[in-house]
Design a protein around this motif. Structure first.
Motif, PDB file in Angstrom:
ATOM      1  N   VAL A 166      34.437  40.876  40.250  1.00 39.30           N
ATOM      2  CA  VAL A 166      35.866  40.642  40.134  1.00 39.30           C
ATOM      3  C   VAL A 166      36.122  40.307  38.789  1.00 39.30           C
ATOM      4  O   VAL A 166      37.089  40.667  38.296  1.00 39.30           O
ATOM      5  CB  VAL A 166      36.307  39.410  40.974  1.00 39.30           C
ATOM      6  CG1 VAL A 166      37.815  39.032  40.775  1.00 39.30           C
ATOM      7  CG2 VAL A 166      35.959  39.977  42.383  1.00 39.30           C
ATOM      8  N   PRO A 222      44.029  39.075  35.664  1.00 43.74           N
ATOM      9  CA  PRO A 222      43.833  38.731  36.992  1.00 43.74           C
ATOM     10  C   PRO A 222      43.169  40.013  37.609  1.00 43.74           C
ATOM     11  O   PRO A 222      42.870  39.763  38.625  1.00 43.74           O
ATOM     12  CB  PRO A 222      45.365  38.684  37.417  1.00 43.74           C
ATOM     13  CG  PRO A 222      46.197  38.308  36.468  1.00 43.74           C
ATOM     14  CD  PRO A 222      45.754  38.803  35.137  1.00 43.74           C
ATOM     15  N   SER A 229      37.533  44.880  40.017  1.00 46.01           N
ATOM     16  CA  SER A 229      36.686  45.467  41.197  1.00 46.01           C
ATOM     17  C   SER A 229      37.259  47.054  41.510  1.00 46.01           C
ATOM     18  O   SER A 229      36.724  47.622  42.006  1.00 46.01           O
ATOM     19  CB  SER A 229      36.931  44.830  42.147  1.00 46.01           C
ATOM     20  OG  SER A 229      38.230  44.639  42.658  1.00 46.01           O
ATOM     21  N   TYR A 230      38.460  47.427  40.866  1.00 46.95           N
ATOM     22  CA  TYR A 230      38.875  48.772  41.093  1.00 46.95           C
ATOM     23  C   TYR A 230      38.162  49.924  40.189  1.00 46.95           C
ATOM     24  O   TYR A 230      38.312  50.987  40.410  1.00 46.95           O
ATOM     25  CB  TYR A 230      40.420  48.801  40.958  1.00 46.95           C
ATOM     26  CG  TYR A 230      41.102  48.260  42.197  1.00 46.95           C
ATOM     27  CD1 TYR A 230      40.166  47.704  43.267  1.00 46.95           C
ATOM     28  CD2 TYR A 230      42.329  48.578  42.437  1.00 46.95           C
ATOM     29  CE1 TYR A 230      41.014  47.095  44.336  1.00 46.95           C
ATOM     30  CE2 TYR A 230      43.005  48.005  43.584  1.00 46.95           C
ATOM     31  CZ  TYR A 230      42.464  47.267  44.431  1.00 46.95           C
ATOM     32  OH  TYR A 230      42.841  46.914  45.534  1.00 46.95           O
ATOM     33  N   LEU A 250      36.831  42.929  50.932  1.00 43.19           N
ATOM     34  CA  LEU A 250      35.692  42.137  50.465  1.00 43.19           C
ATOM     35  C   LEU A 250      34.812  41.922  51.408  1.00 43.19           C
ATOM     36  O   LEU A 250      35.054  41.390  52.360  1.00 43.19           O
ATOM     37  CB  LEU A 250      36.508  40.752  49.807  1.00 43.19           C
ATOM     38  CG  LEU A 250      35.699  39.964  48.741  1.00 43.19           C
ATOM     39  CD1 LEU A 250      35.427  41.040  47.593  1.00 43.19           C
ATOM     40  CD2 LEU A 250      36.230  38.806  48.266  1.00 43.19           C
TER      41      LEU A 250
END
Lengths: 349, 291
Positions: free
Chosen positions: A258, A312, A262-263, A58
């Protein structure tokens, strides 16, 4: 192979097309300012994603690159006569240069990327939360220098007189460009190596991946995209100050990333669109008197928490949009594995 | 000279208190809790609660209130997210800060307010020819007392031992019977006590109150925690002290022309510390990733 290539390019193409439809529809309905601001945020979030999404580290410092890009592009595009008046102590090369808008953008990108390379040489050696704090330190250092170096930036005040050239079209083209750059980086061998270090640093290093160079590459590419975002931002507002590149902006950009997930690249874009839509809706409620002053921010914060409790890993759950998979017909399933074409694995129903 | 020493000691003590609160929660949950800044803001706001009670009541109310707020925060926002990605937890804590700041500016207004809770501390005392502010002395005494009490709690009470065990290896501690909910709640409550104390000391020093007053302290606390050594509570206190001393010593040593760049230099030193000792000043090499 060709089909697989097409399948891989589907996600960014679909993302760009969907973003374009949303943007131009909303712009047609008279939301030009909101759409432009949203597209600028898309550039920034995609820029951040190139580093954070691929490396898993991050960064709190990327707004520093946006700031450098914004200041440099602004100084180079403010008309020379105005520039002499606003920034009389500007160093010689900068005070007389008039490269034009496109070249100013390229110079801003190149200088920011070079700066990111130098800083990254040191920062990319760190991992985890140490790297996070180091990037945060970078943001403090850059904003401190920008607000104090009055010969270059006009000091803590506002730098005005920047030609307002950003509109929905330029912002959309830049956003689409950022998405393409992010996609190309992700599919490149460097991007793949970097994601290997994200998943398991020790295993990736054991396989011969040197993590510092691949991280550095992502850092430089993402800094370049952030600089383009800064250029858009400065030429959208027409004035900038060091305070606009604060921790608040960092928070917003990270939250969008986020919330979207974020992936995945599409998730990053989705996060921007979702947060912008929600913010707009809340501000309408606020101006209509339904919510008290400042209530929109409160609702937005609560919504972010609820989304994260619900998902999440972000709205996209880290997945990219895909073409609908061709399922084997029921007949083929009954016939058994042997009858299936080679390489076609049977999946659980 | 003596004045500088006291300034540095008082700022270092304040930063150490702030850092300990952040380090506690980081230790058990691996969460960099930005909402710690909101806790400090809540503590400051409670000092302005209506009613004309004597000041110790306000101080206690503030510390106790922040402690409750920290527990509520854990229960409502963080417990449902137990085990989520570090970045998800982080953004949740961001959202808490933004939401609580918005709430504070709705309830209290967004303008800075002046608070004078400890008027008896506003004077100063002469010592060897220089004047030392009472508030500096009070800060140092409070911080040291709190840290001694806290260290006794960690060392001797069963709950303190569980917190230490969980900071070292959360999973192992759970396997040995430490209850996760209990130890995390304890860490948040203690973190609230530190935030409340920091809020009282901070407001007593600056005399002002704004909805965003917690931002700078929380950033300082993070930096202190990380350069001190993550997961090590003593390291966090040391990191806070180092930052405090740097912030006082650098301006005193710098030429006038370089004064505006003070923060840039402090944070350059932070990056250098992280480069030379990635595990922090106190951490040992083992605290890296194990396979």
């Amino acid at each position: 192979m060709a089909a697989r290539r097409f399948g891989a390019a589907f996600a960014p193409a679909a993302t760009i097309v969907a973003l374009g439809i949303v943007s131009f529809l909303a712009a047609g309905l008279g939301q030009k300012d909101t759409v432009t601001a949203m597209l600028i945020n898309v550039v920034l979030v995609v820029g951040l994603w190139i580093f954070v999404g691929n490396s898993g580290i991050l960064s709190f410092g990327h707004i520093a690159f946006m700031a450098i890009g914004a200041y440099l592009a602004s100084i180079l595009t403010i008309p020379v006569t105005t520039r002499d008046f606003l920034l009389p102590e500007l160093p010689g090369i900068l005070s007389g240069a008039d490269p034009g808008a496109a070249a100013a953008l390229l110079i801003a990108i190149a200088v920011t990327a070079a700066f990111a390379f130098l800083v990254g040489l040191a920062l990319m050696r760190m991992s985890g939360i140490g790297a996070g704090i180091a990037t945060l330190s970078l943001l403090v250092i850059v904003t401190n220098v920008l607000s104090s170096w009055s010969a270059l930036t006009g000091g803590g005040g506002t730098l005005t007189g920047i030609p307002v050239t950003t509109d929905v079209t330029t912002a959309f083209i830049t956003a689409a460009g950022a998405i393409v750059v992010a996609f190309l980086f992700r599919s490149s061998p460097t991007g793949r190596r970097l994601r290997a270090t994200r998943e398991d640093l020790v295993a990736a290093r054991a396989l011969g991946v040197r993590h510092v160079p691949v991280r550095l590459a992502a850092f430089v590419v993402s800094a370049a995209v952030m600089a383009a975002g800064g250029w858009l931002y400065a030429h959208y507002l027409g004035s900038i100050s060091a305070e606009s590149f604060s921790f608040q902006t960092t928070f917003l950009v990270i939250a969008m990333l986020v919330v979207g997930g974020s992936y995945s690249l599409a998730g990053a874009v989705l996060g921007v669109v979702a947060v912008t839509a929600l913010t707009e809706a809340m501000q309408h409620l606020e101006s209509a008197g339904v919510l008290g002053a400042g209530g929109s921010t409160g609702v937005l914060a609560a919504a972010v928490i609820l989304v994260l409790i619900w998902r999440p890993r972000g709205l996209s759950q880290g997945r990219e949009p895909r073409l609908p998979a061709r399922r084997p017909r029921p007949k083929a399933l009954e016939a058994g594995v042997a009858d299936l074409p080679a390489g076609h694995e049977q999946t659980a129903p | 000279m003596i004045q500088h020493v006291f300034d540095a000691a008082s700022l270092g003590a304040l930063y150490a208190v702030m850092a300990l609160g952040v380090a506690l929660v980081f230790g058990v949950m691996r969460l960099m809790n930005f909402a710690y800044g909101a806790l400090i803001m809540i503590g400051g706001s409670l000092l302005r609660a209506p009613g004309g009670a004597p000041w110790p009541v306000y101080v206690l109310l503030s510390i106790f209130g922040v402690c409750l707020a920290a527990l509520a925060m854990e229960r409502i926002a963080f417990r449902p997210l137990r085990g989520a990605d570090a970045s998800t937890l982080l953004v949740t804590s961001f959202a808490l800060v933004i939401g609580l700041e918005a709430l504070a500016s709705i309830l209290l207004g967004s303008r800075a307010k002046s608070v004078n809770i400890l008027p008896s501390l506003s004077g100063s005392v002469g010592l060897l020819g220089s004047s030392i502010a009472w508030i500096d002395i009070a800060t140092i005494v409070c911080a040291v007392a709190l840290m001694v009490a806290f260290s006794a709690f960690l060392r001797f009470s069963p709950l303190g031992m569980q917190v230490r065990a969980a900071s070292e290896d959360f999973r192992m501690a759970r396997l040995l019977g430490v209850r996760a909910n209990r130890v995390i709640a304890a860490a948040f409550a203690a973190s609230g006590v530190f935030a409340g104390t920091a809020a009282v000391l901070l407001v007593a020093q600056t005399g002002t109150l704004t909805p965003s007053m917690g931002l700078t302290p929380v950033l300082i606390a993070f930096v202190a925690t990380v350069i001190g050594g993550m997961g090590s509570l003593y390291g966090a206190a040391l990191g806070g002290a180092v930052l405090g001393i740097l912030s006082v010593a650098l301006p005193a040593a710098l030429p006038v022309g370089a004064q505006p760049y003070r923060n840039a230099m402090i944070f350059t030193i932070v990056i250098l510390i992280l480069l030379v000792r990635p595990q922090g000043l106190v951490g040992n090499a083992i605290s890296g990733e194990r396979i």
